[in-house]
Design a protein around this motif. Structure first.
Motif, PDB file in Angstrom:
ATOM      1  N   ARG A 309      51.301  36.871  35.982  1.00 41.91           N
ATOM      2  CA  ARG A 309      50.161  37.257  35.147  1.00 41.91           C
ATOM      3  C   ARG A 309      49.876  38.749  35.304  1.00 41.91           C
ATOM      4  NH1 ARG A 309      48.106  32.986  32.558  1.00 41.91           N
ATOM      5  NH2 ARG A 309      48.504  30.938  33.480  1.00 41.91           N
ATOM      6  N   ARG A 311      52.045  40.878  35.644  1.00 41.33           N
ATOM      7  CA  ARG A 311      53.060  41.583  34.843  1.00 41.33           C
ATOM      8  C   ARG A 311      52.874  41.337  33.352  1.00 41.33           C
ATOM      9  NH1 ARG A 311      58.109  42.080  38.073  1.00 41.33           N
ATOM     10  NH2 ARG A 311      59.291  41.639  36.187  1.00 41.33           N
ATOM     11  N   GLY A 312      51.762  40.748  32.974  1.00 41.81           N
ATOM     12  CA  GLY A 312      51.465  40.606  31.544  1.00 41.81           C
ATOM     13  C   GLY A 312      51.719  39.212  31.010  1.00 41.81           C
ATOM     14  N   TRP A 319      53.770  32.353  31.344  1.00 42.95           N
ATOM     15  CA  TRP A 319      53.896  33.351  32.420  1.00 42.95           C
ATOM     16  C   TRP A 319      55.239  33.287  33.122  1.00 42.95           C
ATOM     17  CZ3 TRP A 319      54.609  31.125  37.222  1.00 42.95           C
ATOM     18  CH2 TRP A 319      54.198  29.795  37.367  1.00 42.95           C
ATOM     19  N   HIS A 322      57.695  35.855  32.551  1.00 48.21           N
ATOM     20  CA  HIS A 322      57.396  37.210  33.046  1.00 48.21           C
ATOM     21  C   HIS A 322      57.711  37.391  34.523  1.00 48.21           C
ATOM     22  CE1 HIS A 322      55.402  38.902  29.459  1.00 48.21           C
ATOM     23  NE2 HIS A 322      55.358  37.614  29.163  1.00 48.21           N
TER      24      HIS A 322
END
Ligand code: HEM
Length: 563
Positions: A309, A311-312, A319, A322
């Motif tokens: 999260r 990392r976006g 998630w 990511h």
């Protein structure tokens, strides 16, 4: 030149990996055997399938793991506490182990200790093998004693402080190993060595097996907990996250310290001469080990989610994309953790008195432990080497791509292997069988074409994985040193608890009430000696009556001499 503690660590790791390479080289031959294909006949250097199997089991499960763990769980706590290990003791541990392994290797290679890695009497091998095995354990205990001493000294100097997490987990693992190794030490030193030297005439096989499994079960936690050290303490940073809860991690390790040992009887459900009540009691205790395992699954999962999260990543499962899927350090360990899910589930089956009857001594069992020690542990250690070797040597990882391929192929290879072997087991095909030449299995083989094919194919996939892994490892080790490069950092991870501390406004009391509570709980968990004493007490209760019964009513038998 390397600094001295890095050098000794590197010796432990690389020696372990060299032995693993030899052990793993035999694995595909066994997999082909479980596909009904016999390659042993054309191998001049192995006298039998069982000699190969002994070499494979001993080198992979006993030797590789012990070296790797000794190196890792010596180096990490020393670095975390900022102290130097006692180098004389560290090298003494290394050489005791190495002399032991070489003695045992002479015996196994000479076909004088074709005993499989459980070396059950009345099969009797050369004394060299038993003495070597004892030295391997003693060497590991020398390293463990050193780590525990370093921690005790640190604790004396910092009585109000909580032990840093990685050190805490390492010390708990070593203390568990002290309690757990007692059975094997007693078996080998008091029963097997004198017997193989001809000083005693017989050994009670049931007593020997009970002492063996007293250690033989918790040894799986000795293999697993160092992987947990990495998952809890290092992997969150590699994934760009923080540890979701240090307290949870500490609690899990204390539970493992308490519950790992008094459960070995679940390996002996089929043995006569042990009361059913004790078997059932130890089965129930084994189920309790599920608790720290689930604590780990959920809290490590949460740490990774926090990383993704950050990392976006978002959404219910979005998630996951990511996470750093291009970083072999992360990928190898993430795949190891995923593999551990069916591994743990299968373990619950094995530990259940009733269900075990269906899978006992079938191919299901090696199917199970190749996704636990053979993948959860081994693939995690692969992931660790991808940062640790560059860290120790100042040489960059030779090929990130090759490391990624090795990890994925090991994962898929072991997945195929596990499906094939579990399935063969459910059909009833026994383990430890020279299947390619076996007779008397009725129509089992005819019903097992698909799983046998899967097992055979998995052996080939795993061969490629192993070649890639060892190529990238040795290319890294023999590659050029980049002296100017910065040291690859050890990914010691922060935790949410640390972040909370840092978030306090300047001038505030140093700890919030919640922080104080957490600190208090962690200080209680820090009393590892008390938990060790409790662990010993549990062992006395769970094993005392059974062992006393066996000692009072011995049934010694002479050896079936294989050398
Ligand atoms: C046994 C294959 C890697 C530990 C076996 C067996 C097979 C096999 C087919 C069953 C033999 C039988 O019951 O007759 C492979 C392959 C590997 C591999 C293809 C990878 C290339 C590993 C690793 C470990 C390991 C990495 C541990 C770290 C063991 C142990 C046994 C075994 C302890 C049992 C030996 C015994 O029954 O005495 N392996 N294996 N293997 N393997 Fe592996």
């Amino acid at each position: 030149a390397l600094n001295p503690e890095k050098k000794v660590t590197l010796y432990f790791l690389v020696t372990g990996l060299v032995f693993l390479m030899v052990g793993v080289a035999i694995g595909p031959l066994q997999a082909l055997n479980y596909a009904g294909i016999d390659v042993y006949r054309s191998l001049p250097f192995l006298k039998s399938y069982y000699q190969g199997l002994s070499l494979h089991g001993v080198l992979n499960a006993l030797v590789f793991t012990t070296y790797f763990i000794s190196g890792l769980l010596l180096y990490l706590p020393c670095r975390e506490l900022g102290v130097r290990p006692n180098l004389k003791m560290s090298w003494a541990g290394y050489w005791i182990m190495t002399v032991g392994v070489l003695m045992a290797a002479v015996a196994v290679l000479g076909n004088n200790a074709t005993l499989l890695y459980t070396f059950y009497p009345p099969l009797q091998g050369s004394p060299l093998f038993y003495i070597g095995a004892a030295l391997l354990v003693v060497g590991s205990l020398v390293i463990g004693a050193q780590v525990v001493t370093i921690w005790t000294v640190w604790k004396r100097r910092h009585p109000r402080e909580v032990t840093p997490l990685v050190t805490f987990m390492s010390v708990a693992t070593w203390l568990m190993w002290f309690v757990a190794s007692l059975g094997l030490v007693v078996e080998v030193v008091f029963l097997l060595i004198p017997w193989s030297l001809g000083l005693t005439r017989g050994v009670d096989p049931l007593l020997a097996r009970t002492l063996f499994w007293y250690t033989g079960h918790p040894i799986v936690y000795f293999w697993l907990l160092p992987a947990y050290v990495s998952w809890y303490g290092l992997l969150p940073r590699s994934a760009g996250g923080v540890i979701a809860s240090q307290t949870m991690a500490r609690l899990a390790f204390v539970l493992f310290l308490l519950l790992s040992t008094p459960v070995g009887l679940h390996h002996q459900f089929a043995d006569p001469g042990i009361g059913m009540g004790w078997k059932v009691l130890q089965m129930l205790l084994t189920f309790l080990v599920v608790i720290p395992s689930l604590l780990t699954a959920f809290s490590v999962g949460a740490s990774l989610e926090l990383g993704a999260r950050a990392r976006g990543g978002g959404g219910w499962s979005g998630w996951i994309r990511h996470l750093p899927w291009r970083d072999p350090v992360f990928v190898a360990q993430a795949l190891a953790m995923i593999t551990f899910i069916p591994g743990g589930a299968g373990g619950i089956v094995n530990a259940s008195v009733a269900l075990d009857a269906a899978v006992h001594n079938t191919a299901w069992i090696p199917g199970h432990f190749h996704i636990t020690v053979g993948t959860a542990t081994t693939l995690t250690f692969f992931g660790v080497t991808f940062w640790l070797l560059p860290h120790l040597t100042r040489k960059p990882l030779a090929s990130r791509r090759m490391a990624l391929w090795a990890s994925w192929l090991w994962f898929w290879g072991m997945a195929l292997f596990a499906v094939g072997m579990h399935w063969e087991g459910l059909i009833g095909i026994p383990r430890r069988t020279y299947l390619a030449t076996a007779t008397g299995l009725g129509d089992m083989l005819a019903r097992a074409h698909i799983p046998m094919a899967l097992t055979g194919i998995s052996g080939l996939v795993l061969t490629v994985a192993a070649v890639l892994y060892f190529t990238v490892t040795f290319r890294t080790l023999f590659g050029p040193r980049v002296t100017a490069a910065q040291e690859t950092p050890i990914p010691f991870s922060d935790s949410l608890e640390d972040a909370e501390h840092r978030a306090l406004p300047a001038g505030a009391a140093t700890v919030s009430p919640a922080g104080a509570r957490i600190h208090g709980a962690q200080l209680v968990l820090d009393r590892l000696w008390v938990f060790t004493a409790l662990a010993l007490l549990l062992v006395v209760i769970m094993y005392g009556p059974t062992l006393i019964g066996m000692l009072l009513n011995p049934h010694p038998v002479p050896g079936l001499r294989l050398w």
